[in-house]
Write a protein that holds these residues in place. Structure first.
Motif, PDB file in Angstrom:
ATOM      1  N   TYR A   1      -7.125   1.532  -0.278  1.00  9.80           N
ATOM      2  CA  TYR A   1      -6.202   0.886   0.664  1.00  9.80           C
ATOM      3  C   TYR A   1      -6.946  -0.104   1.570  1.00  9.80           C
ATOM      4  O   TYR A   1      -6.458  -1.210   1.833  1.00  9.80           O
ATOM      5  CB  TYR A   1      -5.474   1.933   1.493  1.00  9.80           C
ATOM      6  CG  TYR A   1      -4.573   2.817   0.670  1.00  9.80           C
ATOM      7  CD1 TYR A   1      -3.600   2.265  -0.168  1.00  9.80           C
ATOM      8  CD2 TYR A   1      -4.705   4.204   0.681  1.00  9.80           C
ATOM      9  CE1 TYR A   1      -2.791   3.065  -0.957  1.00  9.80           C
ATOM     10  CE2 TYR A   1      -3.892   5.011  -0.102  1.00  9.80           C
ATOM     11  CZ  TYR A   1      -2.932   4.443  -0.923  1.00  9.80           C
ATOM     12  OH  TYR A   1      -2.138   5.230  -1.709  1.00  9.80           O
ATOM     13  N   ASN A   2      -8.120   0.283   2.037  1.00  6.55           N
ATOM     14  CA  ASN A   2      -8.901  -0.638   2.882  1.00  6.55           C
ATOM     15  C   ASN A   2      -9.355  -1.863   2.088  1.00  6.55           C
ATOM     16  O   ASN A   2      -9.388  -2.976   2.614  1.00  6.55           O
ATOM     17  CB  ASN A   2     -10.098   0.097   3.490  1.00  6.55           C
ATOM     18  CG  ASN A   2      -9.701   1.034   4.606  1.00  6.55           C
ATOM     19  OD1 ASN A   2      -8.760   0.766   5.352  1.00  6.55           O
ATOM     20  ND2 ASN A   2     -10.412   2.141   4.732  1.00  6.55           N
TER      21      ASN A   2
ATOM     22  N   LEU B   1      -3.076   9.941   2.737  1.00  6.13           N
ATOM     23  CA  LEU B   1      -4.269   9.145   2.472  1.00  6.13           C
ATOM     24  C   LEU B   1      -3.996   7.645   2.643  1.00  6.13           C
ATOM     25  O   LEU B   1      -4.921   6.870   2.890  1.00  6.13           O
ATOM     26  CB  LEU B   1      -4.791   9.442   1.066  1.00  6.13           C
ATOM     27  CG  LEU B   1      -5.298  10.871   0.884  1.00  6.13           C
ATOM     28  CD1 LEU B   1      -5.654  11.140  -0.573  1.00  6.13           C
ATOM     29  CD2 LEU B   1      -6.499  11.145   1.779  1.00  6.13           C
ATOM     30  N   TRP B   2      -2.741   7.246   2.523  1.00  2.00           N
ATOM     31  CA  TRP B   2      -2.344   5.880   2.899  1.00  2.00           C
ATOM     32  C   TRP B   2      -2.293   5.756   4.411  1.00  2.00           C
ATOM     33  O   TRP B   2      -2.765   4.757   4.983  1.00  2.00           O
ATOM     34  CB  TRP B   2      -0.966   5.559   2.300  1.00  2.00           C
ATOM     35  CG  TRP B   2      -0.268   4.417   2.973  1.00  2.00           C
ATOM     36  CD1 TRP B   2      -0.483   3.089   2.779  1.00  2.00           C
ATOM     37  CD2 TRP B   2       0.757   4.512   3.972  1.00  2.00           C
ATOM     38  NE1 TRP B   2       0.344   2.343   3.594  1.00  2.00           N
ATOM     39  CE2 TRP B   2       1.123   3.199   4.338  1.00  2.00           C
ATOM     40  CE3 TRP B   2       1.414   5.581   4.599  1.00  2.00           C
ATOM     41  CZ2 TRP B   2       2.105   2.923   5.297  1.00  2.00           C
ATOM     42  CZ3 TRP B   2       2.390   5.317   5.553  1.00  2.00           C
ATOM     43  CH2 TRP B   2       2.728   4.007   5.892  1.00  2.00           C
TER      44      TRP B   2
ATOM     45  N   ALA C   1       0.828  -1.210   0.000  1.00  3.19           N
ATOM     46  CA  ALA C   1       0.000   0.000   0.000  1.00  3.19           C
ATOM     47  C   ALA C   1       0.858   1.254   0.000  1.00  3.19           C
ATOM     48  O   ALA C   1       0.576   2.220  -0.725  1.00  3.19           O
ATOM     49  CB  ALA C   1      -0.928  -0.017   1.214  1.00  3.19           C
ATOM     50  N   PHE C   2       1.920   1.256   0.801  1.00  5.95           N
ATOM     51  CA  PHE C   2       2.811   2.425   0.857  1.00  5.95           C
ATOM     52  C   PHE C   2       3.505   2.646  -0.479  1.00  5.95           C
ATOM     53  O   PHE C   2       3.624   3.781  -0.951  1.00  5.95           O
ATOM     54  CB  PHE C   2       3.842   2.239   1.971  1.00  5.95           C
ATOM     55  CG  PHE C   2       4.762   3.412   2.140  1.00  5.95           C
ATOM     56  CD1 PHE C   2       4.262   4.682   2.409  1.00  5.95           C
ATOM     57  CD2 PHE C   2       6.139   3.255   2.036  1.00  5.95           C
ATOM     58  CE1 PHE C   2       5.107   5.773   2.563  1.00  5.95           C
ATOM     59  CE2 PHE C   2       6.992   4.339   2.192  1.00  5.95           C
ATOM     60  CZ  PHE C   2       6.480   5.592   2.457  1.00  5.95           C
ATOM     61  N   ALA C   3       3.947   1.553  -1.102  1.00  2.00           N
ATOM     62  CA  ALA C   3       4.593   1.665  -2.417  1.00  2.00           C
ATOM     63  C   ALA C   3       3.636   2.263  -3.445  1.00  2.00           C
ATOM     64  O   ALA C   3       4.042   3.073  -4.285  1.00  2.00           O
ATOM     65  CB  ALA C   3       5.069   0.283  -2.870  1.00  2.00           C
TER      66      ALA C   3
ATOM     67  N   ALA D   1      -8.824  -7.575   0.594  1.00  2.00           N
ATOM     68  CA  ALA D   1      -8.533  -8.549  -0.458  1.00  2.00           C
ATOM     69  C   ALA D   1      -7.349  -9.432  -0.079  1.00  2.00           C
ATOM     70  O   ALA D   1      -7.372 -10.653  -0.286  1.00  2.00           O
ATOM     71  CB  ALA D   1      -8.246  -7.817  -1.770  1.00  2.00           C
ATOM     72  N   TRP D   2      -6.332  -8.823   0.497  1.00  3.72           N
ATOM     73  CA  TRP D   2      -5.147  -9.579   0.907  1.00  3.72           C
ATOM     74  C   TRP D   2      -5.512 -10.614   1.972  1.00  3.72           C
ATOM     75  O   TRP D   2      -5.052 -11.757   1.927  1.00  3.72           O
ATOM     76  CB  TRP D   2      -4.077  -8.627   1.427  1.00  3.72           C
ATOM     77  CG  TRP D   2      -2.703  -9.228   1.509  1.00  3.72           C
ATOM     78  CD1 TRP D   2      -1.730  -9.171   0.558  1.00  3.72           C
ATOM     79  CD2 TRP D   2      -2.146  -9.959   2.609  1.00  3.72           C
ATOM     80  NE1 TRP D   2      -0.596  -9.823   0.982  1.00  3.72           N
ATOM     81  CE2 TRP D   2      -0.828 -10.331   2.244  1.00  3.72           C
ATOM     82  CE3 TRP D   2      -2.626 -10.347   3.848  1.00  3.72           C
ATOM     83  CZ2 TRP D   2       0.023 -11.054   3.077  1.00  3.72           C
ATOM     84  CZ3 TRP D   2      -1.801 -11.082   4.690  1.00  3.72           C
ATOM     85  CH2 TRP D   2      -0.496 -11.434   4.299  1.00  3.72           C
TER      86      TRP D   2
END
Length: 366
Positions: free
Chosen positions: A98-99, A177-178, A63-65, A104-105
């Motif tokens: 992101y959520n 926003l992340w 997510a950060f990437a 999904a992960w």
């Protein structure tokens, strides 16, 4: 062929407090951030290998990437178009992306998903509300830009504004926003450790988050009703038929009814509360009074303090009565003294007194 190994992607934790420990849940996976671009490039030709890479990479790192990868895109588009609202157009979408990624992960790796699914459900509703409100105000129209960027640009040297765009507008806002969604990572870790679904406390948090979105909706709608009426009034110089607003209210220039009688920014108050509540949910789930994900909610509060200050500075310069409104009504929360804005009622004309007739005068003279 990559072999997905969950142990490579998540920390080996033993207690709920460990789920919020930076040194155990984040720091060991920082090297993955450096390797991820090359790994994506190497396995880009195979969907199956990309899936394996996805589940074998720490979800926080992925997510950060993604937030970092968006920054140069925002920068390039904004500079080419000289329009600096590129992040604004994605504001209502990125936290939910992101959520959705965390949910999904968790599904793909077989983890308990009730908590992250509930976060995603609230987040989708939040996105729908904010995206709709931004759209109807013309935010997605070609050339539309937040008026505050133009004001800042007019007061800053072009080179400094470009630096401001590189650092804050395009990069820091994207990372922010992340960051506001990082408590969902902690909820994912606590769910994995306990193997449990939603407790009563978890359900309360999920419901309160939904309630905050509902509060935002009513605040936005009240603002929209007023501004729509005001625009018709300015075009015709006549108060629209069956309008609930008086001429004095429309001449004032800003709404003071409903939630806005108690708070100058009820929508902003609910918006900030949402990400603080999500952070508190992560704290409670990990039995920690404070953890590293506070940086998301805290910086979100700082951002709103700055943007609200600028908004009010401009509004007070445009509408003379706004300073009185500031004195009588709290910025985000109702005044501690319980004051609210009460519209002055129009005076009721006095009834004309009946004149006494000759008969009455005669009786009175007696």
């Amino acid at each position: 062929m990559l072999v997905p190994v969950q142990d490579m992607a998540l920390p080996a934790i033993k207690t709920l407090q460990d789920c919020a420990d930076w040194s155990q849940t984040v720091q060991p996976f920082i090297p993955q951030l450096k390797e991820l671009p090359q790994q994506v490039w190497l396995h880009m030709s195979s969907v199956e290998e990309l899936k394996a890479l996805y589940v074998s990479t720490n979800p926080l790192v992925t997510a950060f990437a993604f937030s970092l990868a968006l920054a140069p895109i925002f920068l390039l588009v904004s500079e080419l178009n000289k329009n600096y609202s590129q992040v604004d157009r994605m504001w209502s979408l990125l936290p939910t992306i992101y959520n959705a990624h965390y949910a999904a992960w968790a599904h793909m790796t077989g983890l308990p998903t009730q908590k992250v699914d509930n976060v995603l459900a609230f987040s989708v509703v939040w996105s729908l509300r904010l995206t709709f409100n931004y759209w109807r105000k013309g935010g997605y129209s070609v050339g539309s830009e937040d008026y505050r960027w133009a004001i800042i640009k007019s007061k800053v040297n072009p080179a400094l504004f470009f630096l401001f765009n590189v650092t804050f507008i395009s990069t820091i806002q994207s990372v922010l926003l992340w960051a506001v969604a990082t408590p969902t990572y902690i909820l994912l870790l606590t769910s994995r450790l306990t193997g449990q679904g939603m407790s009563t406390v978890d359900t309360i948090f999920a419901r309160v988050l939904m309630a905050m979105v509902v509060l935002e909706y009513f605040a936005d709608q009240q603002q929209w009703d007023y501004q729509s009426t005001k625009q018709r009034y300015l075009q015709t110089a006549q108060v629209p038929h069956k309008s609930k607003y008086t001429r004095d209210e429309l001449d004032r220039g800003f709404t003071t009814r409903g939630l806005w009688a108690w708070s100058r920014h009820p929508n902003f108050a609910a918006e900030q509360a949402i990400w603080v509540i999500l952070y508190q949910w992560g704290c409670l789930s990990s039995y920690t009074p404070l953890n590293w994900t506070s940086m998301g909610a805290l910086n979100y509060l700082f951002l709103f303090q700055g943007s609200t200050w600028l908004t009010e500075l401009l509004t007070a310069g445009k509408y003379p009565e706004y300073k009185e409104y500031q004195q009588r009504v709290g910025k985000f929360f109702p005044s501690l003294l319980g004051e609210r804005w009460v519209e002055a009622k129009a005076p009721v004309p006095a009834r004309p007194q009946k004149s006494a007739g000759p008969k009455g005068s005669a009786k009175k003279s007696k």
